[in-house]
Design an enzyme around this catalytic site. Structure first.
Site, mmCIF file in Angstrom:
data_model
loop_
_atom_site.group_PDB
_atom_site.id
_atom_site.type_symbol
_atom_site.label_atom_id
_atom_site.label_comp_id
_atom_site.label_asym_id
_atom_site.label_seq_id
_atom_site.Cartn_x
_atom_site.Cartn_y
_atom_site.Cartn_z
ATOM 1 N N GLY A 86 56.786 -10.341 -83.923
ATOM 2 C CA GLY A 86 55.646 -11.258 -83.906
ATOM 3 C C GLY A 86 55.770 -12.210 -82.738
ATOM 4 N N LYS A 87 54.735 -12.925 -82.456
ATOM 5 C CA LYS A 87 54.813 -13.957 -81.421
ATOM 6 C C LYS A 87 53.670 -14.924 -81.631
ATOM 7 C CE LYS A 87 57.356 -14.711 -77.668
ATOM 8 N NZ LYS A 87 58.686 -14.164 -77.375
ATOM 9 N N GLY A 88 53.893 -16.161 -81.187
ATOM 10 C CA GLY A 88 52.834 -17.158 -81.284
ATOM 11 C C GLY A 88 52.741 -17.931 -79.994
#
Ligand code: GLU
Length: 425
Positions: free
Chosen positions: A114-116
């Site tokens: 995931g990444k934000g």
């Protein structure tokens, strides 16, 4: 799609996610996996965009746009950092999330990817504004995050303090303290020894294995490091401890050069005080854009993506490129580097030390029992060296470069889990 600046000031539109898809397709073409399954593995499972109002110090309100992408949760919770940068957009966050899936599979830790990110310019914001933005982001995405579902960490322009705010905001909503919802926390706040240094330490373990493989003596080798944030500075320091002469470094403001080697420990202390490398007395100043063309054996791009492209891959002089950053080499540059016999240690292997120690931090939080620095480092060493040799072996067996091998191993590992779990319908 954002316009991203290449070095040499050429501005052209780049889709970083398209780059990841190209890397995926090249590896997938060599694997025997069902086409439909490949589509499932390739695209993010969930991409969320949120609007974030923040009260600024002058009393006005400003809107920011935040992102969180879960690329895959097949092997475990989505895992990956949060980036604060003016160029952050959905395309970039999706690319970075995908790389996290393949990175976690390469080092074989039980996480998805995931990444934000938030499109913002931390250089122009106060600490109070950053804190309010971070808390609003965390509260808005509260349902997405969780120790079993999605676990953020630091990335470009975020640090231990940011992680503490995330941990606190999440815990206030949960009505109890939840340490394992985020990694890269301050040590006194359920962080792990060795986490801050982990990415750079892992880069240098990979470089050491590569030197050994290529039969290059570290004491006769030189290195150039692009970027002097957490990854660049620690990589430079550990390269020097390995006996390698670090002759070139740069940050966002400028470059430094010393043919006898720059004293990195002194430079790190200088940067603590001056917040930039410019003016450091132990080296001459040079153009930061020239660092990637430095006449050094090892090049560590440890800044942002899309630095080495089809346009400049022929000008690289290094024998080894160790990708401290995510995505510093574009897919068009890879065949040129291979043809020129430059050994590339791909990001999803090279910088995986960070997420590996994030995994250790998460394990310690869940155990409620904390390891010594030695226990952390011995385990990091084990995960990094076995990943390096798994990928090297796959590269040799398939006659491909290290990135293609890393993607092949990673995709196969995720595909195997999908096959065993089956598709729920
Ligand atoms: N942001 C880092 C990376 O790109 C660390 C991610 C993590 O620890 O979850 O690998």
């Amino acid at each position: 799609m954002a316009e991203k600046k290449y070095l040499k000031s050429v501005t052209i539109p780049v889709s970083t996610f398209e780059n990841v898809m190209k890397q995926f397709d090249q590896a997938a073409a060599r694997l025997n996996i069902d086409q439909g399954l490949l589509e499932f593995l390739k695209y993010p499972r969930r991409s969320t965009i949120v609007k974030l109002p923040v009260k600024m110090d002058d009393g006005t309100y400003k809107m920011f746009t935040g992102y969180r992408v879960q690329h895959s949760i097949v092997r475990g919770p989505a895992k990956g950092g949060i980036r604060y940068h003016p160029d952050v957009d959905l395309d970039e966050v999706q690319a970075l999330a995908a790389w996290m899936t393949w990175k976690c599979a390469v080092v074989n830790i039980p996480f998805g990817g995931g990444k934000g990110g938030i499109a913002c310019d931390p250089a122009t914001m106060s600490k109070g504004e950053m804190e309010r933005l971070t808390r609003r982001y965390t509260a808005t995405l509260y349902d997405m995050f969780g120790p079993e579902s999605d676990i953020p960490a630091p990335d470009v322009n975020t640090n231990e303090e940011t992680m503490a705010w995330i941990m606190d905001t999440y815990s206030m909503h949960a009505r109890h303290t939840v340490t394992s919802v985020v990694t890269g926390k301050p040590l006194v706040l359920a962080g792990s020894l060795g986490r801050r240094e982990a990415t750079g330490a892992g880069v240098v373990i990979a470089v050491r294995e590569a030197l050994n493989h290529l039969k290059i003596d570290p004491h006769k080798a030189t290195a150039a490091v692009q970027g002097f944030g957490n990854v660049g500075s620690v990589s430079a320091l550990y390269l020097q401890r390995l006996g390698i002469k670090v002759t070139h470094v740069c940050d966002v403001f400028g470059g430094l050069f010393n043919p006898d080697g720059i004293d990195i420990e002194k430079l790190i202390n200088y940067v603590k005080e001056h917040r930039r490398i410019a003016g450091f007395p132990g080296a001459k100043e040079c153009d930061r854009n020239d660092i990637i063309y430095a006449d050094a054996d090892i090049l560590v791009p440890a800044a942002l993506e899309n630095q080495i492209t089809e346009e400049n891959a022929r000008d690289i002089k290094a024998r080894i490129i160790a990708e401290g950053a995510n995505g510093p080499v574009t897919p068009d540059a890879d065949p040129i580097l291979k043809e020129r016999d430059i050994f590339v240690i791909p990001d999803i292997l090279c910088n995986a030390g960070g997420v590996t120690v994030s995994y250790f931090e998460w394990v310690q939080n869940r155990l409620g029992y904390y390891w010594t620095a030695e226990e952390v480092n011995v385990r990091l060493e084990r995960f990094m060296t076995s990943a390096f040799h798994d990928i090297l072996k796959a590269a040799q067996e398939n006659g491909v470069h290290m990135r293609l091998a890393a993607f092949m191993v990673a995709i196969q590992r995720v595909a195997d889990v999908v096959q065993l779990r089956g598709i729920y319908a």
